[in-house]
Design a protein around this motif. Structure first.
Motif, PDB file in Angstrom:
ATOM      1  N   ILE A 130     -21.015 -21.860 -34.743  1.00 51.95           N
ATOM      2  CA  ILE A 130     -20.565 -21.073 -35.892  1.00 51.95           C
ATOM      3  C   ILE A 130     -21.758 -20.698 -36.768  1.00 51.95           C
ATOM      4  N   CYS A 131     -22.612 -21.673 -37.052  1.00 48.96           N
ATOM      5  CA  CYS A 131     -23.767 -21.428 -37.916  1.00 48.96           C
ATOM      6  C   CYS A 131     -24.755 -20.462 -37.268  1.00 48.96           C
ATOM      7  N   PHE A 132     -25.015 -20.608 -35.973  1.00 47.73           N
ATOM      8  CA  PHE A 132     -25.914 -19.677 -35.289  1.00 47.73           C
ATOM      9  C   PHE A 132     -25.340 -18.264 -35.277  1.00 47.73           C
ATOM     10  N   THR A 133     -24.041 -18.155 -35.042  1.00 52.70           N
ATOM     11  CA  THR A 133     -23.401 -16.833 -35.040  1.00 52.70           C
ATOM     12  C   THR A 133     -23.528 -16.197 -36.417  1.00 52.70           C
ATOM     13  N   PHE A 134     -23.299 -16.979 -37.452  1.00 53.46           N
ATOM     14  CA  PHE A 134     -23.455 -16.488 -38.825  1.00 53.46           C
ATOM     15  C   PHE A 134     -24.887 -16.022 -39.065  1.00 53.46           C
ATOM     16  N   LEU A 135     -25.854 -16.856 -38.730  1.00 54.99           N
ATOM     17  CA  LEU A 135     -27.252 -16.504 -38.980  1.00 54.99           C
ATOM     18  C   LEU A 135     -27.679 -15.267 -38.188  1.00 54.99           C
ATOM     19  N   ARG A 136     -27.265 -15.181 -36.946  1.00 59.09           N
ATOM     20  CA  ARG A 136     -27.696 -14.082 -36.081  1.00 59.09           C
ATOM     21  C   ARG A 136     -27.020 -12.763 -36.440  1.00 59.09           C
ATOM     22  N   TRP A 137     -25.727 -12.792 -36.738  1.00 59.62           N
ATOM     23  CA  TRP A 137     -24.971 -11.549 -36.844  1.00 59.62           C
ATOM     24  C   TRP A 137     -24.476 -11.201 -38.247  1.00 59.62           C
ATOM     25  N   TYR A 138     -24.342 -12.174 -39.134  1.00 66.56           N
ATOM     26  CA  TYR A 138     -23.648 -11.912 -40.387  1.00 66.56           C
ATOM     27  C   TYR A 138     -24.442 -12.241 -41.651  1.00 66.56           C
ATOM     28  N   PHE A 139     -25.503 -12.989 -41.522  1.00 65.31           N
ATOM     29  CA  PHE A 139     -26.235 -13.434 -42.703  1.00 65.31           C
ATOM     30  C   PHE A 139     -26.818 -12.280 -43.506  1.00 65.31           C
ATOM     31  N   ARG A 140     -27.452 -11.345 -42.839  1.00 59.91           N
ATOM     32  CA  ARG A 140     -28.130 -10.252 -43.550  1.00 59.91           C
ATOM     33  C   ARG A 140     -27.143  -9.491 -44.443  1.00 59.91           C
ATOM     34  N   LEU A 141     -25.999  -9.110 -43.890  1.00 64.72           N
ATOM     35  CA  LEU A 141     -24.991  -8.390 -44.668  1.00 64.72           C
ATOM     36  C   LEU A 141     -24.414  -9.287 -45.769  1.00 64.72           C
ATOM     37  N   PHE A 142     -24.186 -10.556 -45.446  1.00 64.70           N
ATOM     38  CA  PHE A 142     -23.663 -11.516 -46.410  1.00 64.70           C
ATOM     39  C   PHE A 142     -24.614 -11.661 -47.601  1.00 64.70           C
ATOM     40  N   ALA A 143     -25.911 -11.643 -47.333  1.00 67.14           N
ATOM     41  CA  ALA A 143     -26.914 -11.880 -48.369  1.00 67.14           C
ATOM     42  C   ALA A 143     -27.062 -10.708 -49.331  1.00 67.14           C
ATOM     43  N   GLU A 144     -26.711  -9.522 -48.898  1.00 68.87           N
ATOM     44  CA  GLU A 144     -26.887  -8.338 -49.739  1.00 68.87           C
ATOM     45  C   GLU A 144     -26.114  -8.471 -51.046  1.00 68.87           C
ATOM     46  N   GLY A 145     -26.828  -8.267 -52.141  1.00 63.51           N
ATOM     47  CA  GLY A 145     -26.189  -8.276 -53.446  1.00 63.51           C
ATOM     48  C   GLY A 145     -25.926  -9.652 -54.033  1.00 63.51           C
ATOM     49  N   ARG A 146     -26.289 -10.714 -53.343  1.00 61.65           N
ATOM     50  CA  ARG A 146     -26.077 -12.069 -53.872  1.00 61.65           C
ATOM     51  C   ARG A 146     -27.324 -12.512 -54.629  1.00 61.65           C
ATOM     52  N   ASP A 147     -27.106 -13.309 -55.659  1.00 64.55           N
ATOM     53  CA  ASP A 147     -28.256 -13.810 -56.409  1.00 64.55           C
ATOM     54  C   ASP A 147     -28.972 -14.870 -55.574  1.00 64.55           C
ATOM     55  N   ALA A 148     -30.277 -14.991 -55.803  1.00 62.76           N
ATOM     56  CA  ALA A 148     -31.116 -15.870 -54.989  1.00 62.76           C
ATOM     57  C   ALA A 148     -30.667 -17.322 -55.052  1.00 62.76           C
ATOM     58  N   GLY A 149     -30.322 -17.807 -56.249  1.00 61.71           N
ATOM     59  CA  GLY A 149     -29.902 -19.207 -56.378  1.00 61.71           C
ATOM     60  C   GLY A 149     -28.625 -19.509 -55.621  1.00 61.71           C
ATOM     61  N   GLY A 150     -27.647 -18.627 -55.728  1.00 60.58           N
ATOM     62  CA  GLY A 150     -26.393 -18.806 -54.999  1.00 60.58           C
ATOM     63  C   GLY A 150     -26.607 -18.750 -53.501  1.00 60.58           C
ATOM     64  N   LEU A 151     -27.453 -17.852 -53.073  1.00 62.32           N
ATOM     65  CA  LEU A 151     -27.748 -17.722 -51.642  1.00 62.32           C
ATOM     66  C   LEU A 151     -28.466 -18.970 -51.119  1.00 62.32           C
ATOM     67  N   GLU A 152     -29.369 -19.501 -51.909  1.00 60.66           N
ATOM     68  CA  GLU A 152     -30.067 -20.732 -51.504  1.00 60.66           C
ATOM     69  C   GLU A 152     -29.076 -21.880 -51.320  1.00 60.66           C
ATOM     70  N   ARG A 153     -28.109 -22.003 -52.215  1.00 59.53           N
ATOM     71  CA  ARG A 153     -27.100 -23.072 -52.096  1.00 59.53           C
ATOM     72  C   ARG A 153     -26.269 -22.888 -50.828  1.00 59.53           C
ATOM     73  N   ILE A 154     -25.894 -21.654 -50.514  1.00 58.99           N
ATOM     74  CA  ILE A 154     -25.096 -21.385 -49.319  1.00 58.99           C
ATOM     75  C   ILE A 154     -25.891 -21.698 -48.056  1.00 58.99           C
ATOM     76  N   VAL A 155     -27.155 -21.318 -48.038  1.00 58.56           N
ATOM     77  CA  VAL A 155     -28.008 -21.609 -46.881  1.00 58.56           C
ATOM     78  C   VAL A 155     -28.183 -23.115 -46.726  1.00 58.56           C
ATOM     79  N   ALA A 156     -28.365 -23.822 -47.827  1.00 58.32           N
ATOM     80  CA  ALA A 156     -28.512 -25.284 -47.759  1.00 58.32           C
ATOM     81  C   ALA A 156     -27.237 -25.931 -47.219  1.00 58.32           C
ATOM     82  N   LYS A 157     -26.057 -25.437 -47.647  1.00 64.71           N
ATOM     83  CA  LYS A 157     -24.790 -25.967 -47.129  1.00 64.71           C
ATOM     84  C   LYS A 157     -24.657 -25.688 -45.641  1.00 64.71           C
ATOM     85  N   THR A 158     -25.057 -24.501 -45.229  1.00 58.77           N
ATOM     86  CA  THR A 158     -25.010 -24.156 -43.804  1.00 58.77           C
ATOM     87  C   THR A 158     -25.891 -25.112 -43.013  1.00 58.77           C
TER      88      THR A 158
END
Length: 186
Positions: A130-158
């Motif tokens: 699940i995590c590899f699929t997210f990173l490979r196919w969905y992360f870039r679009l998911f990251a667009e428009g998100r603040d850096a701190g929130g994105l860092e927390r999501i990446v750390a949880k992943t």
């Protein structure tokens, strides 16, 4: 056609009704196929049950949009829990129709509901996929428009959800900028 291929095809058929499209393909169907491809790459000797869980992990997800649930963490967690139960039930119905045993159906259900993550190797393998699929196919679009701190927390949880082996492999396969890479090293 084998029982496994019929089961995977039935999951694809269910997901073909997704009104959302990605490149002209139903998004849920494409997601399931990407999950299967990532599973084949990461765990080529995966069991039949794990193959079914990977393909059906988001079966008919569009039928329960996040927007239909309360905002905030509690609403999000309730949505995810109910989705996991729904996905497990739908995949179980397909498996039962194909003659799988109740034990196999329950095994796949536990994987989809993520019961035993970090303790059950197949549940953990599914989470890694699940995590590899997210990173490979969905992360870039998911990251667009998100603040850096929130994105860092999501990446750390992943990263925390992944096995140590999967984190190391992700570091080798993906060009993760700092501080995202640090979450995978930690």
């Amino acid at each position: 056609m084998t029982r496994l291929s019929r089961t995977l095809a039935a999951i694809d058929d269910a997901n073909a009704a997704d009104p959302d499209r990605e490149g002209g393909v139903p998004a849920a169907e494409l997601y399931g196929q990407r999950m299967s491809a990532e599973l084949d790459r990461l765990f080529p000797d995966a069991s039949e049950e794990l193959r079914i869980a990977a393909r059906g992990q988001h079966i008919e997800r569009w039928t329960s949009p996040r927007s239909a649930w309360p905002e905030g963490r509690e609403g999000y967690l309730a949505w995810r829990r109910d989705l996991g139960a729904y996905h497990a039930r739908r995949v179980g119905e397909i498996m039962a129709a194909e003659g799988y045993t109740a034990e196999a159906v329950e095994r796949v259900g536990r994987m989809i509901r993520k019961e035993g993550i970090k303790r059950d190797p197949e549940v953990q393998a599914l989470e890694d996929v699940i995590c590899f699929t997210f990173l490979r196919w969905y992360f870039r679009l998911f990251a667009e428009g998100r603040d850096a701190g929130g994105l860092e927390r999501i990446v750390a949880k992943t990263a925390r959800k992944m096995s140590a082996e999967a984190r190391a492999r992700a570091l080798a396969e993906f060009a993760l900028p700092e501080p995202f890479a640090a979450a995978f090293r930690g």
